[in-house]
Scaffold this motif. Structure first.
Motif, mmCIF file in Angstrom:
data_model
loop_
_atom_site.group_PDB
_atom_site.id
_atom_site.type_symbol
_atom_site.label_atom_id
_atom_site.label_comp_id
_atom_site.label_asym_id
_atom_site.label_seq_id
_atom_site.Cartn_x
_atom_site.Cartn_y
_atom_site.Cartn_z
ATOM 1 N N ILE A 32 0.833 -1.236 0.118
ATOM 2 C CA ILE A 32 -0.182 -0.034 0.011
ATOM 3 C C ILE A 32 0.986 1.179 0.092
ATOM 4 N N ALA A 33 2.099 1.154 0.777
ATOM 5 C CA ALA A 33 2.799 2.064 0.773
ATOM 6 C C ALA A 33 3.440 2.496 -0.525
ATOM 7 N N ALA A 34 3.771 1.717 -1.098
ATOM 8 C CA ALA A 34 4.563 1.920 -2.431
ATOM 9 C C ALA A 34 3.582 2.478 -3.430
ATOM 10 N N HIS A 35 2.164 2.089 -3.349
ATOM 11 C CA HIS A 35 1.352 2.518 -4.160
ATOM 12 C C HIS A 35 1.061 4.084 -3.834
ATOM 13 N N LEU A 36 0.807 4.502 -2.600
ATOM 14 C CA LEU A 36 0.693 6.000 -2.267
ATOM 15 C C LEU A 36 1.858 6.648 -2.404
ATOM 16 N N ALA A 37 3.192 6.180 -2.307
ATOM 17 C CA ALA A 37 4.305 6.821 -2.597
ATOM 18 C C ALA A 37 4.407 7.079 -3.936
ATOM 19 N N ALA A 38 4.123 6.351 -4.951
ATOM 20 C CA ALA A 38 4.113 6.612 -6.456
ATOM 21 C C ALA A 38 2.986 7.717 -6.894
ATOM 22 N N ARG A 39 2.114 7.982 -6.251
ATOM 23 C CA ARG A 39 1.267 9.086 -6.562
ATOM 24 C C ARG A 39 1.718 10.311 -6.050
ATOM 25 N N GLY A 40 2.411 10.545 -5.404
ATOM 26 C CA GLY A 40 2.913 11.864 -4.815
ATOM 27 C C GLY A 40 1.718 12.825 -4.437
ATOM 28 N N ALA A 41 2.096 13.953 -4.461
ATOM 29 C CA ALA A 41 1.310 15.461 -4.302
ATOM 30 C C ALA A 41 -0.059 15.535 -3.578
ATOM 31 N N ALA A 42 -1.192 14.811 -4.092
ATOM 32 C CA ALA A 42 -2.550 15.191 -3.516
ATOM 33 C C ALA A 42 -2.428 15.158 -1.795
ATOM 34 N N ALA A 43 -3.282 16.028 -1.520
ATOM 35 C CA ALA A 43 -3.511 16.322 -0.073
ATOM 36 C C ALA A 43 -4.235 15.100 0.583
ATOM 37 N N LEU A 44 -3.746 14.440 1.300
ATOM 38 C CA LEU A 44 -4.134 12.857 1.833
ATOM 39 C C LEU A 44 -4.150 13.007 3.513
ATOM 40 N N VAL A 45 -5.203 12.504 3.745
ATOM 41 C CA VAL A 45 -5.301 12.172 5.366
ATOM 42 C C VAL A 45 -5.588 10.452 5.304
ATOM 43 N N LEU A 46 -4.629 9.978 6.172
ATOM 44 C CA LEU A 46 -5.108 8.419 6.469
ATOM 45 C C LEU A 46 -5.452 8.166 7.684
ATOM 46 N N VAL A 47 -6.425 7.223 7.631
ATOM 47 C CA VAL A 47 -7.115 6.454 8.842
ATOM 48 C C VAL A 47 -7.083 5.220 8.722
ATOM 49 N N HIS A 48 -6.395 4.487 9.973
ATOM 50 C CA HIS A 48 -6.617 2.975 9.867
ATOM 51 C C HIS A 48 -7.517 2.565 11.017
ATOM 52 N N GLY A 49 -7.955 1.148 10.605
ATOM 53 C CA GLY A 49 -8.668 0.506 11.936
ATOM 54 C C GLY A 49 -7.678 -0.279 12.611
ATOM 55 N N ALA A 50 -8.168 -0.941 13.909
ATOM 56 C CA ALA A 50 -7.291 -1.591 14.787
ATOM 57 C C ALA A 50 -6.951 -2.850 14.368
ATOM 58 N N GLY A 51 -8.036 -3.594 13.718
ATOM 59 C CA GLY A 51 -7.797 -5.060 13.283
ATOM 60 C C GLY A 51 -7.789 -5.843 14.714
ATOM 61 N N SER A 52 -6.512 -6.744 14.579
ATOM 62 C CA SER A 52 -6.336 -7.346 15.657
ATOM 63 C C SER A 52 -5.130 -6.864 16.706
ATOM 64 N N CYS A 53 -5.115 -5.466 16.470
ATOM 65 C CA CYS A 53 -4.283 -4.789 17.571
ATOM 66 C C CYS A 53 -4.913 -3.694 18.181
ATOM 67 N N GLY A 54 -6.049 -4.073 18.830
ATOM 68 C CA GLY A 54 -6.910 -3.250 19.577
ATOM 69 C C GLY A 54 -8.376 -3.636 19.988
ATOM 70 N N HIS A 55 -8.950 -4.448 18.896
ATOM 71 C CA HIS A 55 -10.276 -4.757 19.144
ATOM 72 C C HIS A 55 -10.248 -6.030 20.185
ATOM 73 N N PRO A 56 -9.380 -7.121 20.177
ATOM 74 C CA PRO A 56 -9.165 -7.929 21.256
ATOM 75 C C PRO A 56 -9.160 -7.462 22.651
ATOM 76 N N GLU A 57 -8.337 -6.161 22.696
ATOM 77 C CA GLU A 57 -7.853 -5.661 24.139
ATOM 78 C C GLU A 57 -9.354 -4.793 24.593
ATOM 79 N N ALA A 58 -9.973 -4.003 23.728
ATOM 80 C CA ALA A 58 -11.171 -3.425 24.029
ATOM 81 C C ALA A 58 -12.216 -4.316 24.439
ATOM 82 N N ARG A 59 -12.253 -5.532 23.713
ATOM 83 C CA ARG A 59 -13.139 -6.436 24.152
ATOM 84 C C ARG A 59 -12.857 -6.750 25.567
ATOM 85 N N ARG A 60 -11.617 -7.428 25.795
ATOM 86 C CA ARG A 60 -11.349 -8.035 26.843
ATOM 87 C C ARG A 60 -11.490 -7.310 28.115
#
Ligand SMILES: Nc1ncnc2c1ncn2[C@@H]1O[C@H](COP(=O)(O)OP(=O)(O)OP(=O)(O)O)[C@@H](O)[C@H]1O
Ligand SMILES: C=C(C)CCOP(=O)(O)O
Length: 253
Positions: A31-59
């Protein structure tokens, strides 16, 4: 202000959601290689937690509010998703993207699970200087229940409104919202009740696909369309050449 793209990388695409903080580094590099190849446009990224956060939040039952006993869950959940954030930012930086991680726990405040304040002025400043801010679903302090989980999807809607973005995309592990095996091209308040939209199928405290659609319908009410598509279609979403997924918008005229 330049037009900003808000793109969410689903937790299901950057982690193995059946593991415990199993980060998919190969996918992140791709994904990073794709985004790097595109350059310029203003971009804000958000990511989900997947298995880093959901298990803890549930526990620790973070979503049920603080009881006194589950206070350590704030740190544990935040630490897990911050680890993932560091990996996302690291992959982007290795690929040449000027990415900086931003943690919602530090700058957001919620009431009853909804953000009531969230500073975004520095995020605008960053995008104007070619920086890609990388935010993530997080545990946030909550004035009614102590703490809550704010999903990456809630952040996407908040950021899109605050930044007046007109290109809002959510990359996930499915080609779009599916009904009887086919992608539903468009969802609005009119047809949503006729669809069978479920949770995540894996450990998830924020409602899976259904939670996502509920957030994005609120964004549509504010006049901003959004798109859910397979992660392999990020370029097509950014180029506006047809991602083959689902668009969430206002009722068709
Ligand atoms: N009708 C549906 N169409 C498509 N996916 C659905 C549907 N109903 C439930 N799902 C589930 O929703 C999942 C995607 O939601 P999920 O919340 O896991 O995505 P994500 O945003 O990548 O994850 P995260 O919340 O960790 O960021 C799919 O993998 C699928 O199992
Ligand atoms: C569980 C935590 C910490 C955040 C959830 O965000 P999401 O993965 O976008 O639903």
């Amino acid at each position: 202000m330049t037009e900003t793209v808000v793109l969410k990388l689903g937790g299901s695409v950057i982690t193995d959601k059946s593991g415990e903080c199993a980060i998919d580094h190969a996918r992140l590099r791709e994904i990073a290689a794709h985004l790097a190849a595109r350059g310029a446009a203003a971009l804000v990224l958000v990511h989900g937690a997947g298995s880093c956060g959901h298990p803890e939040a549930r526990r620790y039952r973070i979503g049920d509010g603080l009881t006194g006993e589950n206070v350590p869950g704030i740190y544990e959940t935040h630490a897990a998703v911050s680890r993932l954030n560091a990996a996302v930012v690291g992959s982007l930086r290795d690929a040449g993207v000027e990415a900086i991680g931003i943690h919602p726990l530090d700058l957001g405040l919620a009431e009853g699970g909804r953000l009531v304040s969230f500073e975004t002025r520095h995020i605008v400043e960053m995008t104007e200087h070619g920086i890609v801010p990388v935010l993530h679903g997080d545990v946030v302090m909550d004035r009614l229940q102590g703490s809550c989980i704010v999903s990456g999807d809630q952040l996407v809607t908040r950021l899109a409104v605050e930044l007046s973005s007109r290109r809002v995309g959510l990359a996930t592990d499915v080609p779009g919202v599916l009904q009887n095996g086919s992608v539903v091209p468009r969802i609005d308040r009119e047809n949503v009740a006729t669809l069978d939209i479920g949770g995540s199928g894996k450990t998830d405290v924020t409602g899976g696909m259904r939670g996502k659609i509920m957030e994005l319908l609120e964004l549509a009410d504010a006049g901003i369309e959004s798109h859910i598509f397979h992660v392999s279609k990020i370029d097509r979403f950014l180029d506006d050449t047809g991602h083959g997924g689902t668009t969430i918008g206002r009722d068709a005229p």
